[in-house]
Design a protein around this motif. Structure first.
Motif, PDB file in Angstrom:
ATOM      1  N   ARG A   1     -13.599  -1.702   3.367  1.00 12.23           N
ATOM      2  CA  ARG A   1     -13.522  -2.698   4.437  1.00 12.23           C
ATOM      3  C   ARG A   1     -14.492  -3.833   4.126  1.00 12.23           C
ATOM      4  O   ARG A   1     -15.660  -3.790   4.486  1.00 12.23           O
TER       5      ARG A   1
ATOM      6  N   THR B   1       0.833  -1.209   0.000  1.00 14.66           N
ATOM      7  CA  THR B   1       0.000   0.000   0.000  1.00 14.66           C
ATOM      8  C   THR B   1       0.862   1.252   0.000  1.00 14.66           C
ATOM      9  O   THR B   1       0.560   2.231  -0.700  1.00 14.66           O
TER      10      THR B   1
ATOM     11  N   PHE C   1     -11.027   3.397   1.797  1.00 15.24           N
ATOM     12  CA  PHE C   1     -10.660   2.068   2.279  1.00 15.24           C
ATOM     13  C   PHE C   1     -11.906   1.181   2.252  1.00 15.24           C
ATOM     14  O   PHE C   1     -12.848   1.413   3.008  1.00 15.24           O
TER      15      PHE C   1
ATOM     16  N   GLU D   1      -4.276   0.547   6.423  1.00 19.51           N
ATOM     17  CA  GLU D   1      -4.896   1.809   6.010  1.00 19.51           C
ATOM     18  C   GLU D   1      -3.965   2.997   6.207  1.00 19.51           C
ATOM     19  O   GLU D   1      -3.918   3.909   5.368  1.00 19.51           O
TER      20      GLU D   1
ATOM     21  N   SER E   1      -8.376   1.585  -1.880  1.00 22.66           N
ATOM     22  CA  SER E   1      -7.486   0.583  -1.314  1.00 22.66           C
ATOM     23  C   SER E   1      -8.274  -0.425  -0.485  1.00 22.66           C
ATOM     24  O   SER E   1      -9.139  -0.052   0.320  1.00 22.66           O
TER      25      SER E   1
ATOM     26  N   CYS F   1      -4.990  -4.323  10.040  1.00 21.75           N
ATOM     27  CA  CYS F   1      -5.823  -3.481   9.182  1.00 21.75           C
ATOM     28  C   CYS F   1      -5.557  -1.997   9.423  1.00 21.75           C
ATOM     29  O   CYS F   1      -5.577  -1.196   8.480  1.00 21.75           O
TER      30      CYS F   1
ATOM     31  N   PRO G   1     -13.006   5.264   5.380  1.00 16.10           N
ATOM     32  CA  PRO G   1     -13.516   3.889   5.420  1.00 16.10           C
ATOM     33  C   PRO G   1     -14.927   3.757   4.877  1.00 16.10           C
ATOM     34  O   PRO G   1     -15.792   4.596   5.123  1.00 16.10           O
TER      35      PRO G   1
ATOM     36  N   SER H   1      -9.305  -3.045   2.365  1.00 10.59           N
ATOM     37  CA  SER H   1      -9.133  -3.237   3.798  1.00 10.59           C
ATOM     38  C   SER H   1     -10.126  -4.330   4.191  1.00 10.59           C
ATOM     39  O   SER H   1     -10.628  -5.049   3.319  1.00 10.59           O
TER      40      SER H   1
END
Length: 300
Positions: A163, A93, A161, A146, A112, A142, A222, A114
């Motif tokens: 999740r 990352t 992110f 992040e 990205s 995690c 998130p 997660s």
């Protein structure tokens, strides 16, 4: 979404393969980041462990989707494999975030991967994106995963992110490789007391959610990619029996799971009752909101 140039890591994984297929079907240009030397015009080389990215190869991309990481449930969590889990996420990352931040014309968004593991064991408590991180190896992993995207955030790139929960698919992943085969043999059953919540998402909803995130400018930080109705392991077991027409009378005691799976058993026996508040608040509609819906789609 207008046609875009999108770079993707992890393009050969379960989610990546489905996402690439979906994007290309709608006319988007997809650049795949690969670890080996490129063999096609749509490939760009990168090395997550050495933190090397051919930044020139992703120049001009409006979006970058970073999905690559070692599988959490693939092996026992030895000291060496814990390091691999961490390095594949944190170093990879960081490499992607630094590469996009270095571009003269950076992408509009870095999406990205997660995981809901960041919340730890939530018991019966319902949690959304406002919940703080939990405790334990996966929760800490995690968080570091992040945090490694900080260079992109500091460069002003919209950074999200995703999740994700357990992805329900017959094509691969934990469900396709382990859960479905066991239940098809009539060997599936409740794990422990079965009261722990599993936060899941159908593969097609996962892909649709990722595309919704790319499209939705107000989403950053998130975003939970889970179905809106988490199910207990007891409920998942019953749904599997209905979907496959197999008996589900077996029960795997918690001590046996701990012996067989070691540290990973805490994730199987732990409870994550996670809801996708931000997806719902931005108008995302789930095609497969219940575990029965997700199973029917996976088996279709």
């Amino acid at each position: 979404m207008w046609c875009m140039r999108i770079a993707i890591t992890g393009s050969t994984g379960l989610i990546g393969t489905a996402l690439v297929r979906s994007l290309r079907a709608d006319g988007h240009e997809v650049i795949r980041l690969v670890r080996r030397p490129p063999r096609a015009a749509d490939e760009v080389q990168w090395d997550p462990e050495l933190q090397r990215v051919d930044a020139g190869g992703i120049a001009g991309c409006e979006a970058v989707v970073h999905l690559a990481a070692a599988g959490v449930g693939d092996r026992y969590w030895t000291k060496a494999y814990r390091k691999k889990l961490r390095d594949s996420r944190v170093l990879g990352t960081a490499a992607i975030a630094e590469a996009v931040a270095s571009l003269d014309s950076p992408p509009r968004v870095l999406l990205s991967a997660s995981a809901v593991g960041i919340y730890g064991d939530t018991g019966d408590r319902i949690v959304d994106e406002s919940a703080p991180p939990g405790h334990g190896f996966l929760a800490e992993l995690c968080q570091a995963w992040e945090e490694a995207a900080a260079p992109a955030e500091e460069a002003g790139i919209r950074t999200v992110f995703a999740r994700s929960g357990l992805v329900v698919s017959g094509e691969g992943g934990a469900w396709g490789r382990r859960i479905f085969p066991l239940f098809k043999l009539g060997l599936g059953g409740r794990l422990g007391d079965g009261r722990q919540y599993w936060s899941f998402i159908a593969l097609r909803d996962e892909v649709a959610a990722l595309r919704h995130i790319l499209d939705t400018e107000e989403l950053s930080g998130p975003v939970n990619c889970t179905a809106p109705e988490p199910a207990t392991n007891r409920e998942v077991t019953a749904a599997m029996g209905r979907a496959l027409h197999r008996p589900t009378v077996l029960t795997v005691p918690a001590p046996a799971l701990r012996f067989a799976l070691r540290d990973f058993s805490e994730e199987v026996l732990g409870s994550k009752r996670v809801v996708p508040r931000r997806l719902l608040d931005t108008g995302f509609s789930f095609a497969f909101p219940t575990v029965d819906d997700a199973l029917r789609d996976a088996l279709r």
